[in-house]
Design a protein around this motif. Structure first.
Motif, PDB file in Angstrom:
ATOM      1  N   LEU A  83     -43.366 -56.661  -7.962  1.00  0.00           N
ATOM      2  CA  LEU A  83     -42.874 -58.040  -7.902  1.00  0.00           C
ATOM      3  C   LEU A  83     -41.383 -58.104  -8.191  1.00  0.00           C
ATOM      4  N   LEU A  84     -40.960 -57.438  -9.249  1.00  0.00           N
ATOM      5  CA  LEU A  84     -39.541 -57.428  -9.589  1.00  0.00           C
ATOM      6  C   LEU A  84     -38.741 -56.656  -8.551  1.00  0.00           C
ATOM      7  N   LEU A  85     -39.229 -55.483  -8.159  1.00  0.00           N
ATOM      8  CA  LEU A  85     -38.499 -54.678  -7.168  1.00  0.00           C
ATOM      9  C   LEU A  85     -38.356 -55.438  -5.854  1.00  0.00           C
ATOM     10  N   ALA A  86     -39.431 -56.075  -5.395  1.00  0.00           N
ATOM     11  CA  ALA A  86     -39.371 -56.822  -4.134  1.00  0.00           C
ATOM     12  C   ALA A  86     -38.411 -57.996  -4.237  1.00  0.00           C
ATOM     13  N   GLY A  87     -38.353 -58.638  -5.396  1.00  0.00           N
ATOM     14  CA  GLY A  87     -37.418 -59.740  -5.578  1.00  0.00           C
ATOM     15  C   GLY A  87     -35.974 -59.280  -5.499  1.00  0.00           C
ATOM     16  N   ILE A  88     -35.664 -58.168  -6.160  1.00  0.00           N
ATOM     17  CA  ILE A  88     -34.308 -57.621  -6.113  1.00  0.00           C
ATOM     18  C   ILE A  88     -33.947 -57.188  -4.696  1.00  0.00           C
ATOM     19  N   LEU A  89     -34.867 -56.501  -4.027  1.00  0.00           N
ATOM     20  CA  LEU A  89     -34.612 -56.049  -2.665  1.00  0.00           C
ATOM     21  C   LEU A  89     -34.458 -57.218  -1.695  1.00  0.00           C
ATOM     22  N   ALA A  90     -35.202 -58.304  -1.941  1.00  0.00           N
ATOM     23  CA  ALA A  90     -35.063 -59.483  -1.088  1.00  0.00           C
ATOM     24  C   ALA A  90     -33.660 -60.070  -1.189  1.00  0.00           C
ATOM     25  N   ASP A  91     -33.086 -60.059  -2.395  1.00  0.00           N
ATOM     26  CA  ASP A  91     -31.729 -60.577  -2.587  1.00  0.00           C
ATOM     27  C   ASP A  91     -30.665 -59.597  -2.096  1.00  0.00           C
ATOM     28  N   ARG A  92     -30.965 -58.310  -2.119  1.00  0.00           N
ATOM     29  CA  ARG A  92     -29.974 -57.302  -1.745  1.00  0.00           C
ATOM     30  C   ARG A  92     -30.074 -56.897  -0.273  1.00  0.00           C
ATOM     31  N   ILE A  93     -31.309 -56.796   0.270  1.00  0.00           N
ATOM     32  CA  ILE A  93     -31.508 -56.278   1.629  1.00  0.00           C
ATOM     33  C   ILE A  93     -31.962 -57.371   2.590  1.00  0.00           C
ATOM     34  N   GLY A  94     -32.841 -58.241   2.123  1.00  0.00           N
ATOM     35  CA  GLY A  94     -33.359 -59.298   2.978  1.00  0.00           C
ATOM     36  C   GLY A  94     -34.836 -59.534   2.731  1.00  0.00           C
ATOM     37  N   ALA A  95     -35.229 -60.799   2.659  1.00  0.00           N
ATOM     38  CA  ALA A  95     -36.604 -61.145   2.325  1.00  0.00           C
ATOM     39  C   ALA A  95     -37.573 -60.846   3.466  1.00  0.00           C
ATOM     40  N   LYS A  96     -37.129 -60.982   4.699  1.00  0.00           N
ATOM     41  CA  LYS A  96     -38.033 -60.812   5.832  1.00  0.00           C
ATOM     42  C   LYS A  96     -38.618 -59.409   5.887  1.00  0.00           C
ATOM     43  N   LEU A  97     -37.806 -58.391   5.658  1.00  0.00           N
ATOM     44  CA  LEU A  97     -38.291 -57.018   5.679  1.00  0.00           C
ATOM     45  C   LEU A  97     -39.357 -56.806   4.613  1.00  0.00           C
ATOM     46  N   MET A  98     -39.170 -57.417   3.435  1.00  0.00           N
ATOM     47  CA  MET A  98     -40.160 -57.280   2.363  1.00  0.00           C
ATOM     48  C   MET A  98     -41.514 -57.857   2.799  1.00  0.00           C
ATOM     49  N   LEU A  99     -41.474 -58.979   3.510  1.00  0.00           N
ATOM     50  CA  LEU A  99     -42.712 -59.619   3.966  1.00  0.00           C
ATOM     51  C   LEU A  99     -43.402 -58.805   5.061  1.00  0.00           C
ATOM     52  N   VAL A 100     -42.606 -58.142   5.907  1.00  0.00           N
ATOM     53  CA  VAL A 100     -43.183 -57.261   6.923  1.00  0.00           C
ATOM     54  C   VAL A 100     -43.934 -56.112   6.254  1.00  0.00           C
ATOM     55  N   ILE A 101     -43.314 -55.508   5.247  1.00  0.00           N
ATOM     56  CA  ILE A 101     -43.974 -54.424   4.502  1.00  0.00           C
ATOM     57  C   ILE A 101     -45.274 -54.923   3.887  1.00  0.00           C
ATOM     58  N   CYS A 102     -45.231 -56.132   3.348  1.00  0.00           N
ATOM     59  CA  CYS A 102     -46.404 -56.716   2.702  1.00  0.00           C
ATOM     60  C   CYS A 102     -47.579 -56.856   3.657  1.00  0.00           C
ATOM     61  N   ILE A 103     -47.380 -57.530   4.784  1.00  0.00           N
ATOM     62  CA  ILE A 103     -48.515 -57.837   5.662  1.00  0.00           C
ATOM     63  C   ILE A 103     -49.073 -56.580   6.318  1.00  0.00           C
ATOM     64  N   VAL A 104     -48.216 -55.619   6.638  1.00  0.00           N
ATOM     65  CA  VAL A 104     -48.708 -54.371   7.218  1.00  0.00           C
ATOM     66  C   VAL A 104     -49.573 -53.618   6.209  1.00  0.00           C
ATOM     67  N   GLY A 105     -49.077 -53.483   4.986  1.00  0.00           N
ATOM     68  CA  GLY A 105     -49.818 -52.752   3.963  1.00  0.00           C
ATOM     69  C   GLY A 105     -51.113 -53.427   3.576  1.00  0.00           C
ATOM     70  N   VAL A 106     -51.069 -54.740   3.382  1.00  0.00           N
ATOM     71  CA  VAL A 106     -52.267 -55.484   2.987  1.00  0.00           C
ATOM     72  C   VAL A 106     -53.345 -55.395   4.067  1.00  0.00           C
ATOM     73  N   THR A 107     -52.944 -55.516   5.325  1.00  0.00           N
ATOM     74  CA  THR A 107     -53.916 -55.453   6.421  1.00  0.00           C
ATOM     75  C   THR A 107     -54.604 -54.099   6.486  1.00  0.00           C
ATOM     76  N   VAL A 108     -53.835 -53.034   6.362  1.00  0.00           N
ATOM     77  CA  VAL A 108     -54.402 -51.687   6.407  1.00  0.00           C
ATOM     78  C   VAL A 108     -55.325 -51.449   5.214  1.00  0.00           C
ATOM     79  N   LEU A 109     -54.871 -51.837   4.010  1.00  0.00           N
ATOM     80  CA  LEU A 109     -55.684 -51.601   2.815  1.00  0.00           C
ATOM     81  C   LEU A 109     -56.964 -52.434   2.837  1.00  0.00           C
ATOM     82  N   SER A 110     -56.895 -53.634   3.393  1.00  0.00           N
ATOM     83  CA  SER A 110     -58.100 -54.466   3.488  1.00  0.00           C
ATOM     84  C   SER A 110     -59.139 -53.803   4.385  1.00  0.00           C
TER      85      SER A 110
END
Length: 452
Positions: free
Chosen positions: A70-97
């Protein structure tokens, strides 16, 4: 632009509306995946022959993976961009589900859920970062509260989807079917979101200018330096509010595994009955979330602290009523634990994003939300992993769970103290702060007003 225009009910207008709809659907899908895991514990726990201690350990394992990200994703969203973080999220969650369908042992379940939590951690702070940039000022409270409802509505719909599938097919089929929803969520995310309004394909110059005007002339940057992020964390009120978030909604994690356990395992309520009654119960906080932002802007002079106090207070009352009503009808018992206590979520999380924007600036909301959510989930992991040991098997029926609800009520109440120690922020003035903070709070119309 006047505050009246900025706060007008146009959340879904233009390209900004498509962006918001995409974020809402993404959050709904991910939270649906999370909700069904706890909801189906009476099925997978029996299939895998787990004890109550193992149930709580497995349920908490995803929190162990969740909170540091949660903290790492928040920092990366401010430094790199929030959209990329969300792409990582949905891909990983879908596969793990989808992989849940192949779990056969307690150890496999534990590690699968741990990895799920890691990818789940890329959702929270980046979502709120985008909302802060796209919806400034009073409009942010409405957008954030609506976003909170999209998270909660997953809990409303999950029983109607997951329980019938598990009861008539299998709990493994339920995971595979819900995993398929990740595909359209991924497509919408790619097409209709961007880190800044002007970067969204097809958005008009007039709409970009209107959003910039809502920021009242403040320059909203896509990326900040680590030094700038660190400066925000040195604010005393930021620190006290982060402490508040560690406790404010944490006890709701206890409802996930133990509410269905109390109904299906202890009370022997038919899962099909639970599937249509519990959504009606859970609809209460969802509907409240749709109006929370408007209520925050309208009452208490737009001040945020009263709502940040009221949320945990509702949680404490709801859990204590669950103790008092342990021998009453299960619908009333479930209402206070699964609905009244959950008013804390839209009240607190639907308001705190506006607090961050006002006490700091929209560009650091990823970091601040990440830090606060990480604290919340860390505490949640501790209490959820230990909660199986609080079950009093010598008691009868739902009273076996009373210690769980008492501990949760105490934690809710503790959250109120650091909220009261934090400075006030008015939601109608929670807009981007200047690059260099003023020596004293500004009080002119349209400027940030932070009051003690």
């Amino acid at each position: 632009m006047s505050i009246a225009v900025t706060a007008s009910p146009r959340l879904f207008a233009g390209k900004r509306g498509l962006m918001l709809a995409s974020i809402l659907f993404l959050n709904f899908v991910v939270w649906l995946d999370s909700a069904k895991f706890s909801l189906l514990n009476p099925f997978w726990s029996v299939d895998l022959h787990l004890t109550t201690a193992q149930i709580s350990s497995v349920t908490a394992s995803y929190l162990l993976g969740y909170f540091p990200l949660l903290l790492l994703a928040g920092i990366l969203a401010d430094r790199i961009g929030a959209k990329l973080m969300l792409v990582i999220c949905i891909v990983g969650v879908t596969v793990l589900s989808a992989t849940m369908a192949f779990v056969q042992t307690y150890e496999e379940m534990w590690w699968r859920n741990f990895l799920f939590g890691i990818f789940f951690g890329f959702l929270w702070a980046p979502s709120q970062r985008l909302l802060s940039v796209w919806f400034p000022g009073a409009l942010n409270a409405r957008a954030t509260s609506t976003w909170m409802s999209s998270c909660l509505v997953a809990g409303v719909i999950a029983p109607a989807i997951a329980l019938p599938l598990a009861n008539h097919l299998s709990w493994r089929d339920a995971f595979l079917i819900v995993a398929a929803l990740g595909v359209p969520a991924f497509v919408l995310l790619l097409l209709f979101t961007s880190n800044k309004p002007e970067k969204l394909r097809g958005i008009g110059a007039a709409e970009v200018a209107a959003i910039q005007e809502e920021h009242r002339g403040a320059t909203v940057r896509e990326k900040l330096t680590f030094r700038e992020l660190g400066q925000a964390l040195r604010n005393r009120s930021v620190l006290t509010m982060i402490i508040a978030t560690a406790f404010a909604t944490t006890p709701t994690w206890l409802s996930g595994p133990w509410l269905p356990y109390g109904l299906i395992t202890l009370d022997k309520v038919n899962p099909d009955t639970v599937a249509w009654v519990t959504p009606l119960i859970a609809l209460v906080p969802v509907l409240f979330g749709l109006v929370n932002g408007s209520l925050v802007a309208k009452y208490f002079g737009g001040r945020t602290r009263p709502w940040l106090v009221a949320g945990p207070a509702c949680g404490a009352v709801g859990f204590l009523m669950g103790v008092l009503l342990d021998n009453s009808t299960w619908v009333l018992w479930g209402f206070f634990i699964g609905a009244f206590a959950f008013l804390c979520d839209p009240m607190f999380w639907g308001t705190v994003n506006s607090y961050w924007s006002g006490i700091a600036r929209p560009e650091v909301t990823g970091t601040l939300n990440g830090a606060s959510a990480a604290m919340q989930v860390a505490v949640g992991w501790i209490i959820t992993s230990q909660s199986g040991k609080w079950i009093d098997t010598a008691a009868e029926g739902r009273s076996q769970l009373n210690t769980v609800w008492i501990v949760g009520a105490v934690i809710f109440a503790l959250a109120i103290i650091p909220v009261l120690l934090s400075r006030e922020v008015r939601v109608d003035q929670a807009v981007a702060a200047p690059a260099e903070p003023a020596a004293a709070p500004a009080t002119a119309a349209g400027e940030l007003d932070v009051r003690t």
